[in-house]
Write a protein that holds these residues in place. Sequence first.
Motif, mmCIF file in Angstrom:
data_model
loop_
_atom_site.group_PDB
_atom_site.id
_atom_site.type_symbol
_atom_site.label_atom_id
_atom_site.label_comp_id
_atom_site.label_asym_id
_atom_site.label_seq_id
_atom_site.Cartn_x
_atom_site.Cartn_y
_atom_site.Cartn_z
ATOM 1 N N TYR A 158 -21.225 13.670 -111.006
ATOM 2 C CA TYR A 158 -22.353 13.766 -110.080
ATOM 3 C C TYR A 158 -23.637 13.167 -110.641
ATOM 4 N N SER A 159 -23.576 12.552 -111.827
ATOM 5 C CA SER A 159 -24.775 11.924 -112.383
ATOM 6 C C SER A 159 -25.120 10.680 -111.566
ATOM 7 N N THR A 160 -26.372 10.249 -111.689
ATOM 8 C CA THR A 160 -26.793 9.051 -110.952
ATOM 9 C C THR A 160 -25.951 7.844 -111.343
ATOM 10 N N ASP A 161 -25.677 7.692 -112.622
ATOM 11 C CA ASP A 161 -24.877 6.553 -113.091
ATOM 12 C C ASP A 161 -23.459 6.607 -112.522
ATOM 13 N N ALA A 162 -22.875 7.815 -112.481
ATOM 14 C CA ALA A 162 -21.516 7.948 -111.948
ATOM 15 C C ALA A 162 -21.474 7.625 -110.457
ATOM 16 N N LEU A 163 -22.481 8.055 -109.727
ATOM 17 C CA LEU A 163 -22.537 7.766 -108.296
ATOM 18 C C LEU A 163 -22.687 6.267 -108.044
ATOM 19 N N LEU A 164 -23.539 5.629 -108.840
ATOM 20 C CA LEU A 164 -23.722 4.182 -108.687
ATOM 21 C C LEU A 164 -22.452 3.416 -109.039
ATOM 22 N N LYS A 165 -21.684 3.954 -109.967
ATOM 23 C CA LYS A 165 -20.430 3.295 -110.352
ATOM 24 C C LYS A 165 -19.444 3.267 -109.190
ATOM 25 N N LEU A 166 -19.509 4.267 -108.327
ATOM 26 C CA LEU A 166 -18.650 4.288 -107.143
ATOM 27 C C LEU A 166 -18.903 3.072 -106.255
ATOM 28 N N ALA A 167 -20.126 2.570 -106.317
ATOM 29 C CA ALA A 167 -20.525 1.453 -105.454
ATOM 30 C C ALA A 167 -20.687 0.160 -106.225
ATOM 31 N N GLU A 168 -20.056 0.071 -107.412
ATOM 32 C CA GLU A 168 -20.286 -1.110 -108.248
ATOM 33 C C GLU A 168 -19.852 -2.407 -107.571
ATOM 34 N N ASP A 169 -18.900 -2.336 -106.646
ATOM 35 C CA ASP A 169 -18.470 -3.544 -105.931
ATOM 36 C C ASP A 169 -19.473 -3.991 -104.878
ATOM 37 N N PHE A 170 -20.489 -3.124 -104.614
ATOM 38 C CA PHE A 170 -21.437 -3.420 -103.535
ATOM 39 C C PHE A 170 -22.873 -3.541 -104.021
ATOM 40 N N ILE A 171 -23.083 -3.361 -105.337
ATOM 41 C CA ILE A 171 -24.448 -3.359 -105.872
ATOM 42 C C ILE A 171 -25.181 -4.651 -105.540
ATOM 43 N N ASP A 172 -24.469 -5.766 -105.582
ATOM 44 C CA ASP A 172 -25.098 -7.071 -105.340
ATOM 45 C C ASP A 172 -25.081 -7.474 -103.872
ATOM 46 N N SER A 173 -24.649 -6.552 -103.018
ATOM 47 C CA SER A 173 -24.545 -6.899 -101.591
ATOM 48 C C SER A 173 -25.902 -6.924 -100.900
ATOM 49 N N GLY A 174 -26.901 -6.303 -101.528
ATOM 50 C CA GLY A 174 -28.222 -6.255 -100.909
ATOM 51 C C GLY A 174 -28.411 -5.083 -99.966
#
Length: 402
Positions: free
Chosen positions: A50-66
Amino acid sequence: MDLIIQKFGGTSVARPSFRSQVVEKIIKTKEEGLFPLVVVSALRYDRCPYSTDALLKLAEDFIDSGDLREIDLLSSCGELIACALVAMHLTKCGHQARSFSAFQAGIITDERFGKACIKRIDTQFLNHWINKGVIPVVAGFQGVTETGDITTLGRGGSDITAVALCHAFKARNVEFYKEVDGIMTADPYIVPSSVKLDKISYEEVGEMTCCGSRVLESSSIEMARRLDVPLVVKNTFNPDNRGTSINEKNTVCFTSPVTAIAHISNVAQIHIELPVETNGGKIEEIFNALSFNGVSLDFIALNPNDLIFIVDMKLLEKATTVLKEMNCSFSFVPNCSKVSAVGAGMRGMPGVMNRAFSALRKEGIKVLCSTDSHITIAFLVHSYDEKKSIEALHKEFIGGEK
């Protein structure tokens, strides 16, 4: 009602036993006659889902999507989990408490997803519950736009939430609860003889955060200075320690020109050769290209025939790629550290740079670059000299054996 803001970091609320100590502190504060308004960060521990880093990792395929709106909504969830857990724990202990999202707490921001700025705080809803004696536990880090979209305030945003709430509710001060006793004269893991500072000015601690100290974020310090919000940094796990007081009234002790040593690890120095005929346009082009590609620069030195700066090691490959595409002639030194001596006492005091440089020279440390301002002297050294440099400067100005 005499309000106080108590902000608990991710480590402080990470585990049930830790949250028990947090709740004990909140209850004790209330029993002592102050009414706590609590702000929490997302849970943080090894492999925490539930950490911020773990949550962002769930979306790592979309981080650069804008699609920053969705990224903000996702990354804001950790604080909601933390504030609900703390509120339930308080209720179980016999004290009325409710958790509040930024939307419920009235924290209105602009629409800059990922690094939103607070425009105002509507206090009416929280005041309704405070007047009923209910302890609010507010999710830090997040806000909401005028149109109802969830935003985040950037790294360290929970500290910003706490400072903004203190100003909006005219609370006494903000108590930041961390896993350290307060602001230290150096990283205690590097310099065991470092000591806690009882008090420090906004100016000094703000400079320390910019130079690598990670206890507080520089943006929250600047907001506190601008709004004249007194701060205290305390240890969740050492409740009897008085911590470090931060406010404008804290005067400088001139027994030493240096208050603390800060450092930034894992940087690289880039040296760009500029043709003799280069004008400001070429330099501006370099800065714009690096900025456009998300490369932040520090320790910038501009000379007639060269440009020198440092970047985070994680951004070195991106930076060199940009410079190659621009046909720049450059070289770089990887694996460096920026070590800084910070202290308002050095303002106008001669000989401080000489003492600092001599302390490093005596230890055989090669200085790659140096710079100074009114209250800071910074040196760039090889990473393998980082620890030795911090120890040498601390011993020279503050004391203690290496």
